[in-house]
Design a protein around this motif. Structure first.
Motif, short mmCIF file in Angstrom:
data_model
loop_
_atom_site.label_atom_id
_atom_site.label_comp_id
_atom_site.label_asym_id
_atom_site.label_seq_id
_atom_site.Cartn_x
_atom_site.Cartn_y
_atom_site.Cartn_z
N ALA A 73 0.82 -1.21 0.00
CA ALA A 73 0.00 0.00 0.00
C ALA A 73 0.85 1.26 0.00
CB ALA A 73 -0.93 -0.01 1.22
N PHE A 74 1.99 1.20 0.70
CA PHE A 74 2.90 2.36 0.76
C PHE A 74 3.78 2.45 -0.48
CE2 PHE A 74 2.95 1.98 5.68
CZ PHE A 74 1.72 2.61 5.74
N ARG A 75 3.71 1.44 -1.35
CA ARG A 75 4.49 1.38 -2.59
C ARG A 75 5.98 1.62 -2.31
NH1 ARG A 75 0.80 4.58 -7.07
NH2 ARG A 75 -1.16 4.42 -5.96
N ILE A 76 6.50 0.82 -1.43
CA ILE A 76 7.90 0.95 -1.05
C ILE A 76 8.83 0.84 -2.26
CG2 ILE A 76 9.75 -0.13 0.26
CD1 ILE A 76 7.90 1.50 1.96
N GLN A 77 8.42 0.05 -3.24
CA GLN A 77 9.27 -0.11 -4.42
C GLN A 77 9.44 1.22 -5.17
OE1 GLN A 77 6.23 -1.19 -4.07
NE2 GLN A 77 5.05 -1.18 -5.96
N HIS A 78 8.50 2.15 -4.96
CA HIS A 78 8.58 3.45 -5.63
C HIS A 78 9.51 4.41 -4.90
CE1 HIS A 78 5.15 3.10 -8.61
NE2 HIS A 78 5.05 1.98 -7.91
N TRP A 79 9.98 4.02 -3.72
CA TRP A 79 10.90 4.90 -3.00
C TRP A 79 12.18 5.13 -3.80
CZ3 TRP A 79 11.53 5.13 2.93
CH2 TRP A 79 10.28 5.36 3.53
N ALA A 80 12.49 4.23 -4.72
CA ALA A 80 13.69 4.43 -5.55
C ALA A 80 13.62 5.75 -6.31
CB ALA A 80 13.83 3.26 -6.52
N LYS A 81 12.40 6.22 -6.62
CA LYS A 81 12.26 7.50 -7.32
C LYS A 81 12.82 8.65 -6.47
CE LYS A 81 7.95 5.96 -9.51
NZ LYS A 81 6.49 6.18 -9.61
N ASN A 82 12.79 8.48 -5.16
CA ASN A 82 13.25 9.55 -4.28
C ASN A 82 14.77 9.66 -4.24
OD1 ASN A 82 10.54 10.10 -3.48
ND2 ASN A 82 10.63 8.32 -2.14
N SER A 83 15.46 8.73 -4.89
CA SER A 83 16.92 8.84 -4.98
C SER A 83 17.33 10.06 -5.81
CB SER A 83 17.51 7.57 -5.58
OG SER A 83 16.99 7.33 -6.87
N LEU A 84 16.35 10.69 -6.47
CA LEU A 84 16.64 11.92 -7.21
C LEU A 84 17.13 13.03 -6.29
CD1 LEU A 84 13.61 12.00 -9.68
CD2 LEU A 84 16.01 11.69 -10.28
N VAL A 85 16.83 12.94 -4.99
CA VAL A 85 17.31 13.97 -4.07
C VAL A 85 18.84 13.94 -3.96
CG1 VAL A 85 15.16 13.86 -2.74
CG2 VAL A 85 17.15 12.53 -1.99
N PHE A 86 19.46 12.82 -4.37
CA PHE A 86 20.92 12.72 -4.31
C PHE A 86 21.59 13.27 -5.57
CE2 PHE A 86 19.48 9.02 -1.69
CZ PHE A 86 20.00 9.45 -0.48
N LEU A 87 20.80 13.58 -6.61
CA LEU A 87 21.38 13.95 -7.89
C LEU A 87 22.24 15.22 -7.79
CD1 LEU A 87 21.63 13.43 -10.90
CD2 LEU A 87 19.53 14.75 -11.26
N ALA A 88 21.67 16.29 -7.25
CA ALA A 88 22.43 17.55 -7.14
C ALA A 88 23.64 17.42 -6.21
CB ALA A 88 21.52 18.68 -6.69
N PRO A 89 23.49 16.80 -5.03
CA PRO A 89 24.68 16.63 -4.17
C PRO A 89 25.79 15.81 -4.82
CG PRO A 89 22.70 16.34 -2.87
CD PRO A 89 22.26 16.42 -4.30
N ILE A 90 25.43 14.82 -5.66
CA ILE A 90 26.46 14.01 -6.31
C ILE A 90 27.15 14.81 -7.41
CG2 ILE A 90 26.80 12.02 -7.83
CD1 ILE A 90 24.69 10.54 -6.20
N LEU A 91 26.35 15.49 -8.24
CA LEU A 91 26.93 16.24 -9.35
C LEU A 91 27.70 17.47 -8.87
CD1 LEU A 91 24.05 16.06 -11.99
CD2 LEU A 91 26.21 14.78 -11.98
N GLY A 92 27.30 18.02 -7.73
CA GLY A 92 27.98 19.20 -7.20
C GLY A 92 28.64 18.91 -5.88
N PHE A 93 29.32 17.76 -5.81
CA PHE A 93 29.82 17.31 -4.50
C PHE A 93 30.92 18.20 -3.94
CE2 PHE A 93 32.34 15.04 -7.67
CZ PHE A 93 33.63 15.22 -7.22
N GLN A 94 31.48 19.11 -4.78
CA GLN A 94 32.51 20.00 -4.24
C GLN A 94 31.92 20.97 -3.22
OE1 GLN A 94 31.02 20.46 -7.05
NE2 GLN A 94 31.16 22.55 -7.84
N HIS A 95 30.60 21.16 -3.28
CA HIS A 95 29.93 22.05 -2.33
C HIS A 95 29.34 21.29 -1.14
CE1 HIS A 95 30.29 25.23 -5.30
NE2 HIS A 95 29.68 24.47 -6.20
N ALA A 96 29.48 19.97 -1.15
CA ALA A 96 28.84 19.14 -0.12
C ALA A 96 29.80 18.88 1.04
CB ALA A 96 28.37 17.82 -0.72
N THR A 97 29.21 18.60 2.21
CA THR A 97 29.96 18.22 3.41
C THR A 97 29.42 16.89 3.90
OG1 THR A 97 28.43 19.34 4.91
CG2 THR A 97 30.23 20.67 3.99
N SER A 98 30.05 16.37 4.94
CA SER A 98 29.55 15.12 5.52
C SER A 98 28.14 15.30 6.06
CB SER A 98 30.49 14.65 6.62
OG SER A 98 30.64 15.65 7.63
#
Length: 502
Positions: free
Chosen positions: A218-243
């Motif tokens: 019911a919670f469609r846990i398999q669709h949580w993979a779509k939320n990995s898009l939140v990592f896109l900007a931090p990965i592509l611009g990791f020079q601005h990221a911290t721990s």
């Protein structure tokens, strides 16, 4: 009591039918008392009032406000108003098939069976007409809510002092006590504890409460993979990221997943009728009756509160993106999903909000190129979703998608707009890489990033090839996560990213 008795007086014809059956099979009639059957929670695992109220929520706001006065007038009046405002189709209601099979067997051997329910009379009559099973039908009439002792009085007025009763809840306690025999449905062990000592139990029809696996569906846990898009900007611009940015990205992923699950439940609760007419969606937990609507509403509240709690650990801007996601998704579920073309823009926008939320974790400014790419790319995938859904309907002989507003004439439009959006997205992505990532100093060999373009082109063309040939699932993102070719192409793109960085 006199009022209830007088309401029965006009149904002498049913009594005559009963007499004829008694002459045909007197032994069957004498051995078992006539049977009264409840509807909500018994004959159906769902609740028709809850479903009707949810259907009303999709209507104009003035209609929702108009429910306040009937609610003040009493539960029976409220049920009558709700029943009058929804297009109830008894054929779409999920039924307890095991109980129904037994009732049909009892009917064949001549037993008198009545549907006596607290649901509105119009709902009860629609169910009875669909099943063709009951000799008597009684429901709430707009003034008296037919439950508890009132239902007991009606049962005695219709069937006499000697009767059996099939029910499922604690509100049925006085009826169980007065019945000669009981038929227990649902949580049988709990029901048995409330019965008087020595009460005869004719049959048991236990139903299991929804387990963890059902709730995860019911919670469609398999669709949580779509939320990995939140990592896109931090990965592509990791020079601005911290721990701490990495920790916040994980929290954002979880918060977005919890919030998305809540909105999926809302969407399913509002789409019960349409889902039950879909070849695959009819097996979803709420459409199938595996989880009752009331439990779904409680789950939505709990998930929303959990998402709000996680949002307090994020920057204000990222929390604002979460709030925007919730608002837009609810607007989509209640209104915009029934607006052709607008609905696919909303779906693309929801994916873009995920990318935006991840970008807001960084100190650097949000890239307009990245957001434009996201909007166009996911607009193309939304077109794939609608094309696949509409094409399935057309291939089955239909002409339109229920509750979506698309017809067979829209297939060429969806194809053209979808392919154009997908190709435009790839162009924008390359501009983003060349304009922002090449000169950023992050990559030692930025030219390797160009290899992502042919990979993206191959994937997009393959998706549309499968779609026009009717081989695409109605969720291309979930398809990509399971498709071996898609995963192989993703590995090639990731390798190109590593080679550019090393």
């Amino acid at each position: 009591m006199d009022r209830l008795t007088s309401e029965v007086g006009g149904h002498a014809g049913a009594g005559a039918d009963h007499s004829r059956r008694a002459q045909q099979d007197p032994a069957a009639i004498m051995s078992d008392p006539p049977l009264a059957v409840d509807l909500d929670g018994t004959l159906t695992p769902s609740d028709t009032l809850h479903e009707g109220f949810l259907a009303c929520m999709k209507g104009p706001s003035r209609e929702m406000l108009g429910l306040w006065e009937p609610l003040r007038a009493g539960k029976a009046a409220f049920k009558r108003t709700v029943a009058g405002r929804v297009d109830f189709d008894a054929a779409l209601l999920p039924y307890n098939e095991e109980l129904l099979a037994w009732l049909r067997a009892e009917k064949r051997r001549g037993r008198r069976i009545a549907l006596i329910t607290a649901a509105d009379q119009s709902i009860a009559e629609a169910v009875a007409a669909h099943l063709g099973l009951f000799d008597e039908v009684r429901g709430s009439e707009g003034e008296i809510n037919l439950s508890g002792v009132r239902k007991l009085a009606m049962i005695k007025a219709v069937l006499g002092e000697r009767f059996a009763y099939a029910g499922d809840g604690s509100v049925d306690r006085p009826i169980f006590a007065a019945a000669e025999k009981v038929v227990l449905v649902g949580d049988v062990a709990r029901l048995e504890r409330m019965l008087p000592a020595g009460k005869a139990i004719e049959r048991r029809f236990p139903t299991r409460r929804a387990g963890l696996r059902t709730w995860l569906h019911a919670f469609r846990i398999q669709h949580w993979a779509k939320n990995s898009l939140v990592f896109l900007a931090p990965i592509l611009g990791f020079q601005h990221a911290t721990s701490w940015t990495a920790v916040q990205a994980v929290i954002l992923f979880l918060a977005m997943g919890v919030l998305a699950s809540a909105t999926y439940v809302v969407n399913d609760l509002l789409d019960l009728s349409a889902d039950r007419q879909h070849p695959r969606k009819r097996f979803r937990p709420f459409a199938s009756g595996a989880i009752p609507p009331r439990d779904g509403v409680l789950a939505v509240v709990a998930l929303m509160l959990l998402a709000a709690g996680l949002a307090t650990l994020l920057p204000v801007a990222a929390s604002g993106a979460l709030a925007a996601y919730a608002v837009v998704t609810l607007l989509y579920s209640f209104l915009l999903k029934r607006q052709p073309i607008i609905d696919v823009f909303i779906l693309a926008g929801l994916f873009t909000i995920r990318v935006l939320a991840g970008s807001l974790l960084l100190a650097a400014a949000v890239s307009p190129w990245l957001l434009t790419f996201s909007m166009l790319f996911f607009l193309g995938l939304a077109m794939v979703k609608r094309y696949a859904e509409l094409n399935r309907v057309v291939q089955a002989g239909g002409v339109e998608v229920v509750a979506r507003g698309y017809t067979a004439r829209d297939l060429p439009l969806l194809l053209a707009a979808g392919v154009a959006s997908s190709f435009a997205a790839i162009v924008i992505f390359m501009i983003y890489l060349i304009n922002e990532q090449y000169p950023s100093g992050i990559y030692r060999h930025p030219a390797m990033l160009w290899a992502m373009m042919p990979v993206a082109l191959i994937w997009v063309l393959r998706v549309w090839h499968l779609t026009v040939h009717g081989r695409m699932s109605e969720d291309p993102v979930v398809f990509a996560l399971k498709d071996r070719v898609s995963l192989a192409l993703a590995a090639v793109a990731f390798t190109a990213l590593l080679l550019a960085w090393m």
